[in-house]
Design an enzyme around this catalytic site. Structure first.
Site, PDB file in Angstrom:
ATOM      1  N   GLN A   1      15.183  28.682 -36.027  1.00 46.49           N
ATOM      2  CA  GLN A   1      16.404  27.906 -36.246  1.00 46.49           C
ATOM      3  C   GLN A   1      17.340  28.545 -37.257  1.00 46.49           C
ATOM      4  O   GLN A   1      18.185  27.868 -37.834  1.00 46.49           O
ATOM      5  CB  GLN A   1      16.058  26.490 -36.702  1.00 46.49           C
ATOM      6  CG  GLN A   1      15.402  25.646 -35.628  1.00 46.49           C
ATOM      7  CD  GLN A   1      15.263  24.204 -36.079  1.00 46.49           C
ATOM      8  OE1 GLN A   1      16.234  23.482 -36.222  1.00 46.49           O
ATOM      9  NE2 GLN A   1      14.035  23.779 -36.311  1.00 46.49           N
TER      10      GLN A   1
ATOM     11  N   ASP B   1      14.574  23.488 -48.813  1.00 50.42           N
ATOM     12  CA  ASP B   1      14.644  23.122 -47.400  1.00 50.42           C
ATOM     13  C   ASP B   1      15.391  24.224 -46.640  1.00 50.42           C
ATOM     14  O   ASP B   1      16.190  24.947 -47.228  1.00 50.42           O
ATOM     15  CB  ASP B   1      15.405  21.792 -47.278  1.00 50.42           C
ATOM     16  CG  ASP B   1      15.234  21.145 -45.910  1.00 50.42           C
ATOM     17  OD1 ASP B   1      14.311  21.548 -45.177  1.00 50.42           O
ATOM     18  OD2 ASP B   1      16.025  20.245 -45.582  1.00 50.42           O
ATOM     19  N   GLU B   2      15.156  24.354 -45.347  1.00 51.96           N
ATOM     20  CA  GLU B   2      15.865  25.311 -44.491  1.00 51.96           C
ATOM     21  C   GLU B   2      15.789  26.736 -45.054  1.00 51.96           C
ATOM     22  O   GLU B   2      16.794  27.447 -45.131  1.00 51.96           O
ATOM     23  CB  GLU B   2      17.347  24.918 -44.346  1.00 51.96           C
ATOM     24  CG  GLU B   2      17.602  23.472 -43.971  1.00 51.96           C
ATOM     25  CD  GLU B   2      17.456  23.187 -42.486  1.00 51.96           C
ATOM     26  OE1 GLU B   2      16.942  24.070 -41.753  1.00 51.96           O
ATOM     27  OE2 GLU B   2      17.831  22.083 -42.072  1.00 51.96           O
TER      28      GLU B   2
ATOM     29  N   LYS C   1       9.511  17.922 -40.568  1.00 45.42           N
ATOM     30  CA  LYS C   1       9.696  18.809 -41.705  1.00 45.42           C
ATOM     31  C   LYS C   1      10.293  18.061 -42.904  1.00 45.42           C
ATOM     32  O   LYS C   1       9.761  18.112 -44.016  1.00 45.42           O
ATOM     33  CB  LYS C   1      10.631  19.914 -41.227  1.00 45.42           C
ATOM     34  CG  LYS C   1      11.199  20.814 -42.237  1.00 45.42           C
ATOM     35  CD  LYS C   1      11.906  21.967 -41.527  1.00 45.42           C
ATOM     36  CE  LYS C   1      13.153  21.534 -40.762  1.00 45.42           C
ATOM     37  NZ  LYS C   1      14.315  21.390 -41.641  1.00 45.42           N
TER      38      LYS C   1
ATOM     39  N   ARG D   1      18.019  18.874 -30.856  1.00 44.35           N
ATOM     40  CA  ARG D   1      18.522  17.687 -31.561  1.00 44.35           C
ATOM     41  C   ARG D   1      18.243  16.424 -30.754  1.00 44.35           C
ATOM     42  O   ARG D   1      18.354  15.319 -31.271  1.00 44.35           O
ATOM     43  CB  ARG D   1      20.042  17.762 -31.809  1.00 44.35           C
ATOM     44  CG  ARG D   1      20.570  18.902 -32.666  1.00 44.35           C
ATOM     45  CD  ARG D   1      19.873  19.026 -33.969  1.00 44.35           C
ATOM     46  NE  ARG D   1      18.790  19.987 -33.874  1.00 44.35           N
ATOM     47  CZ  ARG D   1      17.779  20.066 -34.706  1.00 44.35           C
ATOM     48  NH1 ARG D   1      17.682  19.231 -35.712  1.00 44.35           N
ATOM     49  NH2 ARG D   1      16.832  20.961 -34.549  1.00 44.35           N
TER      50      ARG D   1
END
Length: 710
Positions: free
Chosen positions: A276, A245-246, A54, A618
């Site tokens: 997420q 982002d995010e 991403k 992660r």
DNA sequence: AGAAGGTCGTTTTTT
DNA sequence: ACGACCTTCT
């Protein structure tokens, strides 16, 4: 072999041919990533699972936009932390050239601050308004609470931090105070009227005294666009392209801001993963990501599905975890990296044993050539790591902790900064309150009186007028304080000199106030002075500390630059977007993750599950999930724990149980007088310092069938 | 009255 | 390790 001549397509003159570009986008990205990175103008939603590249795609998109002629100064990159923004522009610069460093942006809060500084007068704010962090805001509320007659009744009135959380929740979720109370704080619904009034007073106070808290930065930027369309057009006009982002962690205000920023040119790229989303407590709503196509009707939607980070066994576990959610998330992650050990579930007898297991495994990995900085220990909340920190310190294993105590949250740092804040904004009653009460003989009441005199009666807040009745108990110190404030009042005086001036005055107070442990705290003050040297003005220094707080442990590490890069300890929240060769998830207990607090709210469990999912994803190669089977609490004594419900129903072929076994040798007798020297980089011959505690061997027998998977 | 000092309980996650 | 609260001291 025939020579090939490539003809340019003349139908699409806008699309530059690949020969004109310095980066081989097609070669360096997979087809999905390539499509996303090189998409044309308009709005674009990239739904990307964990580890699918991403960030990489966003960086290539950034480079692509710059390369195809977009002025980098007119690209706005909005990220969740400043660290992420700097990281991305640096990587893009590496890819292309320095032009990428001119890209605007940072966090939503930081970007809004820039806009507001420029247009403050339109909102009746002084241009040098001050920014309140959460603690400052709570202090202001506390001052107002003391002034009014709140909490004198029989019913318990909320604490200052709770008050701020309530007000903030209402703002960020765009709800009324009543809705917030009913949902989250039912015990205070009886005091709705008093709370409403306090909230109004808080608003007015901030406006009258030139202060903005975090929420105001977002809310008032929207207000600015709403009240002055000319300003909106001007600001949005400079946003040729907006990248976010995010996106799954944006809240209602932030989604509205994105729409405003893009309102002139209509070019937006947002990237996110609904699985997420972990900032619901702050008003984030993962559904924002599905609303995006409604907000931007012609939005193109692209998906990234192939995971490049983790081994398939780790993804199998992650997929099992997220399948437990009430709501289904669409992506099933897959990897071409089939090889790898099963993730391990490691029960330890107690917290001490858990820490010992983690520390020994880390030493072992390190000896196998894994860099410490490629290993992370993750946990739900900051205090979960206390035991481990002690163990790591004992063994001299260097670490940085993210998500723990921040520099500007330490009491002694707040003391020093409060002096600067008063110099910056003499109207700041909360900071006045703090610095006055540091003087021996001044308590809450006297401080209150002095503040009233200072901010209202006196011509100059830093000059003691005649006829003011000071008690002899504190008058000399008070005059000294005012003298210091006068000496640093010039906003253009270098911040480091200002800090030094305050420190000269503060030192004796400091040694008295923290009599038992001031030597331990003293290095922080030096750090602060050093930090101040990086800033041109006090205003910049203060707002930067508020918006981008510095991790206390990161500072200790910075000092030792040539040492090996440290191990990472982090809350799961702070580990978002990062990846590590090996991940330890510790304290995987029911009540910890999922947090007991999450049980009360609808959807609370799903949020915790997503958090668990983020932790698992992660990991690249190894994942260890551990928990202590017993814990100790002062009030209860020792008690049995329950492992996290998220690992209960995972089959053993997906998450392998591991039993820790103590070595037969009297290993339990530890050798604290001979801690391992990890930082000198020299390799000890076997059997040297290893007598009492073999660092290369974990506590259990590795050849045991129940042993660890490598 | 108001300040200081001790004790208790408590503590998610962050811009 | 912090704050809210209670008790004791000036």
């Amino acid at each position: 072999m025939a020579r090939r001549i490539v003809l340019r397509s003349e139908e699409e003159p806008d699309r530059p041919s690949s020969e004109d570009l310095t980066i081989d986008y097609e070669g360096e990205l997979n087809p999905q990533q390539h499509a996303a990175a090189t998409a044309g103008d308009g709005s674009l939603l990239i739904v990307a699972g964990a580890g699918t590249g991403k960030t990489r795609t966003l960086i290539y998109r950034l480079a692509y936009l710059v390369e195809t002629g977009t002025d980098p100064g007119r690209i706005v990159l909005l990220t969740f932390t400043r660290r992420a923004a700097n990281d991305m522009t640096a990587r893009a610069a590496q890819l292309l050239d320095g032009r990428c460093e001119q890209v605007q942006g940072g966090t939503f809060h930081a970007f809004c601050l820039q806009v507001l500084r420029r247009h403050a007068p339109a909102l009746d704010l002084p241009r040098n308004f001050t920014v309140l962090d959460a603690a400052d805001a709570a202090d202001v509320i506390s001052v107002l609470r003391a002034r009014g007659d709140y909490g004198d009744g029989e019913e318990r009135f909320p604490q200052k931090k709770t008050l701020y959380s309530m007000f903030s929740a209402a703002t960020n979720r765009d709800e009324t105070l009543r809705e917030v109370l009913t949902r989250r704080y039912p015990q205070y619904t009886g005091q709705l009227d008093a709370l409403k009034q306090l909230r109004t007073e808080f608003r007015q106070y901030k406006q009258a005294h030139g202060m903005l808290d975090f929420d105001d930065l977002l809310e008032r930027t929207l207000e600015l666009f709403d009240t002055d369309d000319e300003i909106r057009r001007q600001v949005a006009g400079r946003c040729r392209h907006v990248l976010v982002d995010e996106y799954q962690d944006t809240n209602a205000l932030q989604a509205a801001l994105v729409k405003q920023f893009a309102s002139v040119h209509g070019n937006v790229t947002v990237v996110g993963d609904d699985a997420q989303s972990i900032y619901r407590f702050r008003g984030a709503d993962f559904r924002n990501i599905f609303r995006f196509p409604d907000e931007f009707p012609n939005a193109e939607v692209l998906k990234l599905e192939q995971n490049y980070r983790s081994t398939q066994p780790i993804l199998d576990l992650a997929n099992h975890v997220i399948d437990q959610a009430d709501r289904s998330y669409e992506k099933e992650l897959f990897s071409e990296n089939e090889e790898g050990d099963l993730p391990a579930l490691v029960p330890a007898a107690d917290g001490e044993m858990e820490s010992r297991f983690v520390a020994q495994m880390i030493m072992r990995l390190r000896e196998d050539g894994v860099s410490l900085s490629d290993i992370a220990v993750l946990f739900r909340s900051s205090h979960n790591a206390y035991d481990l920190e002690v163990e790591l310190n004992r063994r001299n294993i260097p670490f940085v902790k993210y998500g723990g105590m921040k520099l500007n949250e330490a009491a002694h740092i707040k003391d020093v900064l409060a002096h600067l804040k008063v110099a910056e904004n003499p109207q700041d009653a909360a900071s006045w309150n703090r610095i006055l009460q540091l003087i021996h003989g001044i308590g809450p009441k006297t401080a209150q009186d002095l503040i009233e005199w200072t901010t209202e009666a006196a011509d100059d807040p830093f000059v003691p007028g005649d006829g003011t009745p000071f008690s002899s108990r504190y008058v000399s110190r008070l005059k000294e304080l005012l003298g210091v404030l006068r000496s640093i009042r010039d906003p253009d005086m270098p911040p480091s000199e200002q800090v030094e001036a305050v420190l000269d005055y503060y030192q004796p107070i400091f040694e008295e106030e923290y009599a038992e442990d001031y030597p331990k705290r003293e290095p922080d003050l030096d750090h602060l002075a050093g930090l101040a040297a990086n800033y041109q003005s006090r205003q910049r220094f203060l707002e930067s500390l508020a918006l981008d707080p510095i991790e206390l442990t990161a500072l200790d590490q910075e000092a030792a630059e040539d040492d090996e890069p440290p191990l990472v300890l982090s809350t799961i929240h702070s580990a978002k977007g990062l990846e590590f060769h090996t991940v330890f998830l510790i304290r995987a207990l029911d009540g910890t993750i999922p947090s007991r607090h999450a049980l009360r709210e609808d959807d609370g469990i799903d949020e915790e599950l997503r958090l668990f999912y983020v932790a698992c994803t992660r990991a690249e190669q190894n994942l260890f999930i551990s928990y202590p089977m017993t814990q100790y609490r002062r009030s209860y004594g020792e008690y049995m724990t329950d492992p996290s419900r998220f690992v209960d129903d995972i089959p053993e072929k997906v998450l392998e149980p591991v039993r820790l076994v103590e070595e037969d040798a009297p290993e339990a007798v530890e050798a604290p007088d001979e801690p391992e020297q990890l930082t000198d980089g020299t390799h000890r011959p076997d059997g040297d310092a290893n007598k009492a505690e073999p660092p290369s061997r974990p506590n259990h027998d590795p050849s045991d069938a129940d042993g660890l998977p490598f």
